[in-house]
Design a protein around this motif. Sequence first.
Motif, PDB file in Angstrom:
ATOM      1  N   THR A 213       0.859  -1.187   0.000  1.00  0.00           N
ATOM      2  CA  THR A 213       0.000   0.000   0.000  1.00  0.00           C
ATOM      3  C   THR A 213       0.896   1.239   0.000  1.00  0.00           C
ATOM      4  OG1 THR A 213      -0.115   0.187   2.423  1.00  0.00           O
ATOM      5  CG2 THR A 213      -1.781  -1.196   1.348  1.00  0.00           C
ATOM      6  N   LEU A 214       0.348   2.345  -0.457  1.00  0.00           N
ATOM      7  CA  LEU A 214       1.056   3.616  -0.372  1.00  0.00           C
ATOM      8  C   LEU A 214       0.735   4.288   0.951  1.00  0.00           C
ATOM      9  CD1 LEU A 214       0.595   5.002  -4.001  1.00  0.00           C
ATOM     10  CD2 LEU A 214       2.450   3.607  -3.068  1.00  0.00           C
ATOM     11  N   CYS A 215       1.593   5.208   1.392  1.00  0.00           N
ATOM     12  CA  CYS A 215       1.456   5.769   2.737  1.00  0.00           C
ATOM     13  C   CYS A 215       2.016   7.185   2.774  1.00  0.00           C
ATOM     14  CB  CYS A 215       2.172   4.879   3.751  1.00  0.00           C
ATOM     15  SG  CYS A 215       3.879   4.488   3.280  1.00  0.00           S
ATOM     16  N   SER A 232       2.476   8.510  -5.868  1.00  0.00           N
ATOM     17  CA  SER A 232       3.178   7.308  -6.306  1.00  0.00           C
ATOM     18  C   SER A 232       4.690   7.425  -6.124  1.00  0.00           C
ATOM     19  CB  SER A 232       2.864   7.018  -7.780  1.00  0.00           C
ATOM     20  OG  SER A 232       3.320   8.075  -8.603  1.00  0.00           O
ATOM     21  N   ASP A 233       5.190   8.663  -5.912  1.00  0.00           N
ATOM     22  CA  ASP A 233       6.620   8.878  -5.663  1.00  0.00           C
ATOM     23  C   ASP A 233       6.865   8.590  -4.185  1.00  0.00           C
ATOM     24  OD1 ASP A 233       9.216   9.491  -6.124  1.00  0.00           O
ATOM     25  OD2 ASP A 233       8.925  11.643  -6.373  1.00  0.00           O
ATOM     26  N   ASN A 234       6.951   7.305  -3.857  1.00  0.00           N
ATOM     27  CA  ASN A 234       6.719   6.870  -2.497  1.00  0.00           C
ATOM     28  C   ASN A 234       7.710   5.789  -2.091  1.00  0.00           C
ATOM     29  OD1 ASN A 234       5.206   4.944  -0.528  1.00  0.00           O
ATOM     30  ND2 ASN A 234       4.019   6.823  -0.452  1.00  0.00           N
ATOM     31  N   GLN A 262      -2.588   4.008  -6.625  1.00  0.00           N
ATOM     32  CA  GLN A 262      -3.850   3.654  -5.980  1.00  0.00           C
ATOM     33  C   GLN A 262      -3.719   3.767  -4.465  1.00  0.00           C
ATOM     34  OE1 GLN A 262      -2.036   1.609  -7.912  1.00  0.00           O
ATOM     35  NE2 GLN A 262      -3.220   1.029  -9.715  1.00  0.00           N
ATOM     36  N   MET A 263      -4.694   4.412  -3.842  1.00  0.00           N
ATOM     37  CA  MET A 263      -4.688   4.536  -2.391  1.00  0.00           C
ATOM     38  C   MET A 263      -5.295   3.310  -1.713  1.00  0.00           C
ATOM     39  SD  MET A 263      -3.129   7.252  -1.433  1.00  0.00           S
ATOM     40  CE  MET A 263      -2.006   6.994  -2.807  1.00  0.00           C
ATOM     41  N   PHE A 276      -6.903  -3.323   0.938  1.00  0.00           N
ATOM     42  CA  PHE A 276      -5.909  -2.863   1.910  1.00  0.00           C
ATOM     43  C   PHE A 276      -5.649  -1.374   1.683  1.00  0.00           C
ATOM     44  CE2 PHE A 276      -5.053  -7.287   0.888  1.00  0.00           C
ATOM     45  CZ  PHE A 276      -4.970  -7.890   2.134  1.00  0.00           C
ATOM     46  N   ALA A 277      -5.557  -0.616   2.771  1.00  0.00           N
ATOM     47  CA  ALA A 277      -5.253   0.812   2.666  1.00  0.00           C
ATOM     48  C   ALA A 277      -4.555   1.273   3.932  1.00  0.00           C
ATOM     49  CB  ALA A 277      -6.516   1.639   2.436  1.00  0.00           C
ATOM     50  N   HIS A 278      -3.603   2.181   3.776  1.00  0.00           N
ATOM     51  CA  HIS A 278      -2.932   2.751   4.949  1.00  0.00           C
ATOM     52  C   HIS A 278      -3.883   3.656   5.720  1.00  0.00           C
ATOM     53  CE1 HIS A 278       0.287   4.107   7.504  1.00  0.00           C
ATOM     54  NE2 HIS A 278       0.135   5.368   7.131  1.00  0.00           N
TER      55      HIS A 278
END
Length: 303
Positions: A213-215, A232-234, A262-263, A276-278
């Motif tokens: 997941t992104l955060c 997305s630069d994560n 995608q969040m 799933f999501a942060h």
Amino acid sequence: DGGEISTGVLPTPITTDWTSVLVGFGLDPAVFEVVGDTVRMSKWQTSKRLENGDRDVAWLYSYRANFRRRTSLVLPDEDIEALRKRVGNWKQPKRAVPKPSDEPPCTFVVNWADLQLGKSVGGGVEATVERVLESLEKTVQQLHDLRRKGRNIESAALVNMGDPFEGCDGNYASQLFTVELTQREQLLLGADLFSKGITTLASMVDVMEIIGTLCNHGEWMRRNGKSVTSDSDNAGGFLMDMLFRILDHQTPNLEWTIPHDQMVTTKVLSDVKVAFAHGHKITGKENDWLNAQSIMILREEGR
């Protein structure tokens, strides 16, 4: 973040450190320091006539200096190397081969959330690594116990639920001054721990799902608290990309689900739809957000 302090008149010179002065101004010496090349001292004589007619001569002192937050609590290289060796030397306890089961197939899901590697609180990096390895050992035991009870575990999923790293700047005011690892060191330690978790669980199942997941603490290119590029630069996403490049050809039973922008990351695990999501993009009440997500899924399915 800093400023100037003036001691006023002192009867004795400052000969050791500025701890008492900083404390007197309500500043924590563990967080703030005096900038050495900004210290200015004034020194002069004073006297007064004593009762016997003599004059008493004494020196008085006054100091002015700049103070600032300490730049970092970064661990020395030898401590970091010792932590990496500790992760590398961790061995999976030997378990019995699972017996065949007639129960419906299922997936054993492991969520790693908010490791925030590099953070100094809660015992710092050393204590965090200890907790992660202890968690991994208990995870292996739990998987073994469930199979012994008859669960038909066909696959496992290790999910990066976000904030694997603390980051170094841009999330809150004192972040830059309270981390124990640089960004580079955080990424390396994260790769060590996640690769250990992935390879350990992959050796116990036929299919190993790796999900990300992104955060927010992983966002790069931040200016004044805002991302200059995109979500997305994560660093969390980069961790997944890096693990894919390193492990995919070495471990044949890995399946990867890596988000780009995608969040919410979705996946079907043993015929069960999972999201799933942060959660850092949730606005308003969490229950309302979850209801809205559920309604959206039902509309997409035409219900």
